[in-house]
Design a protein around this motif. Structure first.
Motif, PDB file in Angstrom:
ATOM      1  N   MET A   1       0.834  -1.188   0.000  1.00  0.00           N
ATOM      2  CA  MET A   1       0.000   0.000   0.000  1.00  0.00           C
ATOM      3  C   MET A   1       0.874   1.246   0.000  1.00  0.00           C
ATOM      4  N   ASP A   2       0.451   2.260  -0.695  1.00  0.00           N
ATOM      5  CA  ASP A   2       1.161   3.529  -0.819  1.00  0.00           C
ATOM      6  C   ASP A   2       0.657   4.489   0.259  1.00  0.00           C
ATOM      7  N   TYR A   3       1.571   5.090   1.000  1.00  0.00           N
ATOM      8  CA  TYR A   3       1.154   6.111   1.949  1.00  0.00           C
ATOM      9  C   TYR A   3       2.225   7.190   2.026  1.00  0.00           C
ATOM     10  N   ASP A   4       1.812   8.374   2.388  1.00  0.00           N
ATOM     11  CA  ASP A   4       2.722   9.508   2.502  1.00  0.00           C
ATOM     12  C   ASP A   4       2.957   9.812   3.970  1.00  0.00           C
ATOM     13  N   SER A   5       4.183  10.137   4.303  1.00  0.00           N
ATOM     14  CA  SER A   5       4.480  10.619   5.649  1.00  0.00           C
ATOM     15  C   SER A   5       4.690  12.122   5.560  1.00  0.00           C
ATOM     16  N   ALA A   6       5.115  12.716   6.614  1.00  0.00           N
ATOM     17  CA  ALA A   6       5.320  14.161   6.633  1.00  0.00           C
ATOM     18  C   ALA A   6       6.441  14.557   5.672  1.00  0.00           C
TER      19      ALA A   6
ATOM     20  N   LYS B   1      11.290  -1.939  -9.401  1.00  0.00           N
ATOM     21  CA  LYS B   1      10.994  -2.424 -10.755  1.00  0.00           C
ATOM     22  C   LYS B   1      10.489  -3.864 -10.693  1.00  0.00           C
ATOM     23  N   ARG B   2      11.039  -4.655  -9.788  1.00  0.00           N
ATOM     24  CA  ARG B   2      10.639  -6.062  -9.640  1.00  0.00           C
ATOM     25  C   ARG B   2       9.377  -6.233  -8.793  1.00  0.00           C
ATOM     26  N   THR B   3       8.922  -5.173  -8.127  1.00  0.00           N
ATOM     27  CA  THR B   3       7.795  -5.277  -7.202  1.00  0.00           C
ATOM     28  C   THR B   3       6.476  -4.991  -7.924  1.00  0.00           C
ATOM     29  N   PRO B   4       5.556  -5.938  -7.939  1.00  0.00           N
ATOM     30  CA  PRO B   4       4.265  -5.728  -8.611  1.00  0.00           C
ATOM     31  C   PRO B   4       3.523  -4.508  -8.060  1.00  0.00           C
ATOM     32  N   GLY B   5       2.964  -3.720  -8.967  1.00  0.00           N
ATOM     33  CA  GLY B   5       2.130  -2.590  -8.587  1.00  0.00           C
ATOM     34  C   GLY B   5       2.868  -1.343  -8.151  1.00  0.00           C
ATOM     35  N   SER B   6       4.192  -1.356  -8.150  1.00  0.00           N
ATOM     36  CA  SER B   6       4.943  -0.214  -7.633  1.00  0.00           C
ATOM     37  C   SER B   6       4.833   1.036  -8.507  1.00  0.00           C
ATOM     38  N   GLU B   7       4.357   0.910  -9.733  1.00  0.00           N
ATOM     39  CA  GLU B   7       4.201   2.081 -10.590  1.00  0.00           C
ATOM     40  C   GLU B   7       3.197   3.079 -10.024  1.00  0.00           C
ATOM     41  N   ILE B   8       2.384   2.655  -9.044  1.00  0.00           N
ATOM     42  CA  ILE B   8       1.432   3.583  -8.424  1.00  0.00           C
ATOM     43  C   ILE B   8       2.143   4.703  -7.656  1.00  0.00           C
TER      44      ILE B   8
ATOM     45  N   ALA C   1       7.115   4.913 -14.161  1.00  0.00           N
ATOM     46  CA  ALA C   1       6.058   4.075 -14.729  1.00  0.00           C
ATOM     47  C   ALA C   1       6.433   3.642 -16.145  1.00  0.00           C
ATOM     48  N   ASP C   2       7.025   4.536 -16.920  1.00  0.00           N
ATOM     49  CA  ASP C   2       7.475   4.212 -18.270  1.00  0.00           C
ATOM     50  C   ASP C   2       8.592   3.175 -18.217  1.00  0.00           C
ATOM     51  N   TYR C   3       9.568   3.382 -17.358  1.00  0.00           N
ATOM     52  CA  TYR C   3      10.698   2.465 -17.197  1.00  0.00           C
ATOM     53  C   TYR C   3      10.231   1.070 -16.790  1.00  0.00           C
ATOM     54  N   LYS C   4       9.301   1.038 -15.883  1.00  0.00           N
ATOM     55  CA  LYS C   4       8.819  -0.250 -15.374  1.00  0.00           C
ATOM     56  C   LYS C   4       7.984  -1.002 -16.394  1.00  0.00           C
ATOM     57  N   ASN C   5       7.239  -0.296 -17.204  1.00  0.00           N
ATOM     58  CA  ASN C   5       6.309  -0.923 -18.146  1.00  0.00           C
ATOM     59  C   ASN C   5       6.714  -0.649 -19.583  1.00  0.00           C
ATOM     60  N   ALA C   6       7.828  -1.229 -20.004  1.00  0.00           N
ATOM     61  CA  ALA C   6       8.303  -1.065 -21.368  1.00  0.00           C
ATOM     62  C   ALA C   6       7.272  -1.635 -22.347  1.00  0.00           C
ATOM     63  N   THR C   7       7.117  -0.936 -23.484  1.00  0.00           N
ATOM     64  CA  THR C   7       6.175  -1.374 -24.517  1.00  0.00           C
ATOM     65  C   THR C   7       6.879  -1.374 -25.869  1.00  0.00           C
ATOM     66  N   PRO C   8       6.282  -2.032 -26.865  1.00  0.00           N
ATOM     67  CA  PRO C   8       6.873  -2.007 -28.209  1.00  0.00           C
ATOM     68  C   PRO C   8       6.967  -0.603 -28.804  1.00  0.00           C
ATOM     69  N   LEU C   9       6.157   0.346 -28.326  1.00  0.00           N
ATOM     70  CA  LEU C   9       6.209   1.713 -28.845  1.00  0.00           C
ATOM     71  C   LEU C   9       7.406   2.502 -28.322  1.00  0.00           C
ATOM     72  N   ASP C  10       8.157   1.926 -27.379  1.00  0.00           N
ATOM     73  CA  ASP C  10       9.321   2.629 -26.845  1.00  0.00           C
ATOM     74  C   ASP C  10      10.348   2.936 -27.933  1.00  0.00           C
ATOM     75  N   TRP C  11      10.455   2.098 -28.953  1.00  0.00           N
ATOM     76  CA  TRP C  11      11.415   2.366 -30.026  1.00  0.00           C
ATOM     77  C   TRP C  11      11.099   3.698 -30.711  1.00  0.00           C
ATOM     78  N   LEU C  12       9.799   4.036 -30.842  1.00  0.00           N
ATOM     79  CA  LEU C  12       9.413   5.308 -31.450  1.00  0.00           C
ATOM     80  C   LEU C  12       9.773   6.472 -30.520  1.00  0.00           C
ATOM     81  N   ARG C  13       9.503   6.298 -29.227  1.00  0.00           N
ATOM     82  CA  ARG C  13       9.882   7.330 -28.257  1.00  0.00           C
ATOM     83  C   ARG C  13      11.395   7.549 -28.270  1.00  0.00           C
ATOM     84  N   ASP C  14      12.138   6.430 -28.354  1.00  0.00           N
ATOM     85  CA  ASP C  14      13.595   6.521 -28.406  1.00  0.00           C
ATOM     86  C   ASP C  14      14.049   7.309 -29.629  1.00  0.00           C
TER      87      ASP C  14
END
Length: 136
Positions: A1-6, A49-56, A112-125
């Motif tokens: 779970m994501d939470y913010d501290s001070a 990067k290896r942790t599921p859901g961390s892109e949140i 989020a981009d780094y963690k979820n590479a897609t085939p369209l990354d070549w165009l962004r590159d």
């Protein structure tokens, strides 16, 4: 779970606003309260990067984050030395800053981009290009 501290004493290396600690699965990183860039100490980037859901943790707008890509020279929020500009070797459109002694800073949307590479990354590159220097 994501939470913010001070908000704590660490300042964003890009916009100089305060940063908050945010946590996912026990891994704590720092997120800017203004530009929403992310600071990763030590091995936190690879662990998340290896942790599921961390892109949140990457709640910032990637379009706003790109505005900070060419911020010029920035200093490490830990030691105040000049950070190296670099890009990921697999996704060269992801530009980041690194302090070899303390960590890595990613602008909003980059984790989020780094963690979820897609085939369209070549165009962004192709459109954005890479930076010289170290890689993840």
């Amino acid at each position: 779970m994501d939470y913010d501290s001070a908000v704590h004493s660490l300042q964003c290396p890009k916009c100089r606003h305060g940063m908050k600690e945010v946590t996912h699965e026990g891994i704590i990183i720092d997120r800017c309260t203004h530009c929403e860039g992310l600071w990763f100490d030590d091995n936190e980037l690879q662990e998340l990067k290896r942790t599921p859901g961390s892109e949140i943790l990457d709640t910032g707008n990637p379009y706003e984050g790109r505005k900070y890509d060419n911020s010029g020279t920035i200093n490490c929020p830990r030691c105040d030395r000049t950070m190296e500009n670099s890009s990921d070797w697999k996704q060269v459109h992801i530009w980041y800053e690194v302090c070899r002694d303390h960590g890595i800073f990613l602008d909003a949307g980059e984790f989020a981009d780094y963690k979820n590479a897609t085939p369209l990354d070549w165009l962004r590159d192709l459109l954005k290009g890479s930076r010289s220097g170290a890689s993840f």
